[in-house]
Structure formats: structure tokens, C-alpha cells
Design a protein around this motif. Structure first.
Motif, PDB file in Angstrom:
ATOM      1  N   VAL A 192      28.356  61.188  -8.780  1.00 42.77           N
ATOM      2  CA  VAL A 192      27.767  62.409  -9.341  1.00 42.77           C
ATOM      3  C   VAL A 192      28.838  63.220 -10.075  1.00 42.77           C
ATOM      4  CG1 VAL A 192      26.645  64.599  -8.773  1.00 42.77           C
ATOM      5  CG2 VAL A 192      25.901  62.492  -7.655  1.00 42.77           C
ATOM      6  N   TYR A 193      30.016  63.321  -9.481  1.00 41.91           N
ATOM      7  CA  TYR A 193      31.116  64.061 -10.101  1.00 41.91           C
ATOM      8  C   TYR A 193      31.458  63.470 -11.461  1.00 41.91           C
ATOM      9  CZ  TYR A 193      35.980  65.292 -11.065  1.00 41.91           C
ATOM     10  OH  TYR A 193      37.141  65.684 -11.677  1.00 41.91           O
ATOM     11  N   LEU A 194      31.599  62.161 -11.545  1.00 45.69           N
ATOM     12  CA  LEU A 194      31.953  61.533 -12.819  1.00 45.69           C
ATOM     13  C   LEU A 194      30.851  61.708 -13.861  1.00 45.69           C
ATOM     14  CD1 LEU A 194      33.711  58.243 -11.688  1.00 45.69           C
ATOM     15  CD2 LEU A 194      34.740  60.180 -12.893  1.00 45.69           C
ATOM     16  N   VAL A 195      29.621  61.495 -13.473  1.00 46.14           N
ATOM     17  CA  VAL A 195      28.507  61.610 -14.429  1.00 46.14           C
ATOM     18  C   VAL A 195      28.401  63.036 -14.956  1.00 46.14           C
ATOM     19  CG1 VAL A 195      25.988  61.519 -14.642  1.00 46.14           C
ATOM     20  CG2 VAL A 195      27.204  59.643 -13.529  1.00 46.14           C
ATOM     21  N   VAL A 196      28.414  64.010 -14.065  1.00 45.70           N
ATOM     22  CA  VAL A 196      28.265  65.407 -14.489  1.00 45.70           C
ATOM     23  C   VAL A 196      29.495  65.864 -15.284  1.00 45.70           C
ATOM     24  CG1 VAL A 196      28.035  67.790 -13.683  1.00 45.70           C
ATOM     25  CG2 VAL A 196      26.672  65.987 -12.628  1.00 45.70           C
ATOM     26  N   SER A 197      30.692  65.517 -14.850  1.00 48.29           N
ATOM     27  CA  SER A 197      31.910  65.932 -15.556  1.00 48.29           C
ATOM     28  C   SER A 197      31.985  65.343 -16.953  1.00 48.29           C
ATOM     29  CB  SER A 197      33.156  65.520 -14.770  1.00 48.29           C
ATOM     30  OG  SER A 197      33.209  66.191 -13.553  1.00 48.29           O
ATOM     31  N   ILE A 198      31.671  64.075 -17.079  1.00 45.19           N
ATOM     32  CA  ILE A 198      31.713  63.434 -18.396  1.00 45.19           C
ATOM     33  C   ILE A 198      30.625  64.019 -19.301  1.00 45.19           C
ATOM     34  CG2 ILE A 198      31.339  61.239 -19.598  1.00 45.19           C
ATOM     35  CD1 ILE A 198      32.788  59.897 -17.176  1.00 45.19           C
TER      36      ILE A 198
ATOM     37  N   VAL B  36      42.434  65.176 -22.836  1.00 48.71           N
ATOM     38  CA  VAL B  36      42.908  66.062 -21.773  1.00 48.71           C
ATOM     39  C   VAL B  36      41.852  66.203 -20.672  1.00 48.71           C
ATOM     40  CG1 VAL B  36      43.558  68.441 -21.237  1.00 48.71           C
ATOM     41  CG2 VAL B  36      44.530  67.315 -23.230  1.00 48.71           C
ATOM     42  N   ASN B  37      40.619  66.463 -21.055  1.00 48.40           N
ATOM     43  CA  ASN B  37      39.575  66.686 -20.050  1.00 48.40           C
ATOM     44  C   ASN B  37      39.230  65.439 -19.266  1.00 48.40           C
ATOM     45  OD1 ASN B  37      38.684  69.441 -19.908  1.00 48.40           O
ATOM     46  ND2 ASN B  37      38.300  69.204 -22.081  1.00 48.40           N
ATOM     47  N   LEU B  38      39.060  64.316 -19.948  1.00 50.60           N
ATOM     48  CA  LEU B  38      38.711  63.098 -19.219  1.00 50.60           C
ATOM     49  C   LEU B  38      39.883  62.621 -18.369  1.00 50.60           C
ATOM     50  CD1 LEU B  38      36.541  61.272 -21.894  1.00 50.60           C
ATOM     51  CD2 LEU B  38      35.789  62.593 -19.900  1.00 50.60           C
ATOM     52  N   GLY B  39      41.101  62.842 -18.834  1.00 50.69           N
ATOM     53  CA  GLY B  39      42.269  62.530 -18.005  1.00 50.69           C
ATOM     54  C   GLY B  39      42.296  63.384 -16.754  1.00 50.69           C
ATOM     55  N   PHE B  40      42.001  64.671 -16.923  1.00 51.43           N
ATOM     56  CA  PHE B  40      41.953  65.558 -15.763  1.00 51.43           C
ATOM     57  C   PHE B  40      40.843  65.158 -14.801  1.00 51.43           C
ATOM     58  CE2 PHE B  40      40.208  69.230 -13.567  1.00 51.43           C
ATOM     59  CZ  PHE B  40      41.318  69.620 -12.837  1.00 51.43           C
ATOM     60  N   VAL B  41      39.672  64.844 -15.336  1.00 46.51           N
ATOM     61  CA  VAL B  41      38.539  64.430 -14.496  1.00 46.51           C
ATOM     62  C   VAL B  41      38.918  63.188 -13.691  1.00 46.51           C
ATOM     63  CG1 VAL B  41      36.210  63.418 -14.606  1.00 46.51           C
ATOM     64  CG2 VAL B  41      36.716  65.514 -15.854  1.00 46.51           C
ATOM     65  N   ALA B  42      39.574  62.232 -14.345  1.00 47.11           N
ATOM     66  CA  ALA B  42      39.967  61.007 -13.646  1.00 47.11           C
ATOM     67  C   ALA B  42      41.000  61.291 -12.561  1.00 47.11           C
ATOM     68  CB  ALA B  42      40.518  59.996 -14.652  1.00 47.11           C
ATOM     69  N   LEU B  43      41.972  62.125 -12.866  1.00 50.57           N
ATOM     70  CA  LEU B  43      43.011  62.443 -11.873  1.00 50.57           C
ATOM     71  C   LEU B  43      42.459  63.247 -10.701  1.00 50.57           C
ATOM     72  CD1 LEU B  43      46.048  63.347 -14.137  1.00 50.57           C
ATOM     73  CD2 LEU B  43      45.821  61.361 -12.636  1.00 50.57           C
ATOM     74  N   TYR B  44      41.469  64.071 -10.970  1.00 51.78           N
ATOM     75  CA  TYR B  44      40.912  64.956  -9.954  1.00 51.78           C
ATOM     76  C   TYR B  44      39.808  64.291  -9.130  1.00 51.78           C
ATOM     77  CZ  TYR B  44      39.893  69.587  -8.027  1.00 51.78           C
ATOM     78  OH  TYR B  44      39.733  70.656  -7.187  1.00 51.78           O
ATOM     79  N   LEU B  45      39.497  63.032  -9.450  1.00 53.39           N
ATOM     80  CA  LEU B  45      38.421  62.333  -8.738  1.00 53.39           C
ATOM     81  C   LEU B  45      38.717  62.212  -7.249  1.00 53.39           C
ATOM     82  CD1 LEU B  45      35.805  60.606  -8.807  1.00 53.39           C
ATOM     83  CD2 LEU B  45      37.275  58.633  -9.213  1.00 53.39           C
ATOM     84  N   ARG B  46      39.876  61.752  -6.928  1.00 53.15           N
ATOM     85  CA  ARG B  46      40.230  61.551  -5.529  1.00 53.15           C
ATOM     86  C   ARG B  46      40.658  62.875  -4.918  1.00 53.15           C
ATOM     87  NH1 ARG B  46      41.863  59.739  -1.159  1.00 53.15           N
ATOM     88  NH2 ARG B  46      43.543  58.501  -0.410  1.00 53.15           N
TER      89      ARG B  46
ATOM     90  N   LYS C 173      34.769  70.683  -7.109  1.00 46.25           N
ATOM     91  CA  LYS C 173      35.341  69.845  -8.172  1.00 46.25           C
ATOM     92  C   LYS C 173      34.768  70.201  -9.538  1.00 46.25           C
ATOM     93  CE  LYS C 173      36.901  65.879  -5.653  1.00 46.25           C
ATOM     94  NZ  LYS C 173      37.275  64.502  -5.836  1.00 46.25           N
ATOM     95  N   LEU C 174      33.463  70.372  -9.617  1.00 47.58           N
ATOM     96  CA  LEU C 174      32.862  70.709 -10.901  1.00 47.58           C
ATOM     97  C   LEU C 174      33.269  72.113 -11.356  1.00 47.58           C
ATOM     98  CD1 LEU C 174      29.317  69.135 -10.464  1.00 47.58           C
ATOM     99  CD2 LEU C 174      31.205  68.298 -11.881  1.00 47.58           C
TER     100      LEU C 174
END
Length: 140
Positions: A10-16, A59-69, A87-88
Motif C-alpha cells: 500500500v505504501y509503495l502504490v500510494v507513494s508512487i 529524488v522522491n522515488l529514491g526517498f520512497v524506496a529508502l524509506y520503505l523499510r 510513512k505517507l
């Protein structure tokens, strides 16, 4: 299914989706502002706008990926919502800060351009004025 995996999904789908929506909105609405900053040069405005969008995505997708865990394993539905909201919320704050940073830089460039236009006369002078009655006489 494990709630931690649901949280990640859910985090990845909504963030992207949020990143894509914000980037498209800023690109569409910001193009006029960039064109004004660049004194109406449409081709340059389009190029700068595209470069800003690419940087925004990176920048944003890199941050989203790093902040996943992060955090502990999620054991309940309430914990799932708490983790997602935190997270969101951070992702939204980062999107907002990046947007404000872009607007601030472009505003500074625009103000500098306006100031430079005001310090130069719109046309070159074609004559010189003679000295007034209180001026020192010309040496000759």
C-alpha cells in the motif's frame, strides 16, 4: 497475508501514485511560471520543466524506496494504519519541501531577471542633455 507486506504494498502504490500526480501537476501548472522566469523562451522553459520533473521523480522515488523499510513487524490492522499514515505523511512533507524549494529558486531567478531589466534603459540614449543653470561650466 502478512500485514507488513500489505503495508509495504500500500505504501509503495500510494507513494508512487502521489509522486506521479504531484509531478504532473507541477509540470503542467509550473510551465507558465518557468516560461516567465526565462523571459518567454518556450523551448528552454520546456527543457527546464522536463529536467525539473526528472529530478523530482529521482529524488522522491529514491526517498520512497529508502524509506520503505522501517519500524517493527506490523501485528494488527490499527498498527498497519498507523505505520502507513506516518510513512505517507513523511512522503507528503518531502514532496511539499521539494516543491517549495523549486518555487523559491525560480522566484529568486525571476526577481533577479526583473531587477536586471529595471536597471537598464529600454532603449539606448540618442542625445545628451546640456548642463542646467546650477551646473559647473564646461571646460573647453
Amino acid at each position: 497475508m502478512d500485514l507488513t507486506v500489505v503495508s509495504y504494498t500500500v505504501y509503495l502504490v500510494v507513494s508512487i501514485a502521489l509522486t506521479i500526480w504531484v509531478a504532473r501537476t507541477l509540470s503542467r501548472k509550473g510551465r507558465l511560471f518557468i516560461a516567465d522566469v526565462l523571459h518567454g523562451d518556450e523551448r528552454l522553459a520546456d527543457a527546464v520543466n522536463h529536467l525539473l520533473v526528472v529530478g523530482f521523480y529521482l529524488v522522491n522515488l529514491g526517498f520512497v524506496a529508502l524509506y520503505l523499510r522501517g519500524g517493527d513487524e506490523i501485528a494488527s490492522t490499527a498498527a498497519l494504519f498507523e505505520e502507513l499514515s506516518a510513512k505517507l505523511g513523511v512522503v507528503l512533507l518531502v514532496l511539499g519541501v521539494l516543491h517549495l524549494g523549486n518555487v523559491w529558486v525560480l522566484s529568486k531567478i525571476r526577481r533577479r531577471g526583473i531587477r536586471d531589466q529595471e536597471t537598464h534603459p529600454p532603449v539606448a540614449p540618442d542625445a545628451h542633455l546640456t548642463a542646467g543653470p546650477f551646473a559647473a561650466p564646461a571646460k573647453g
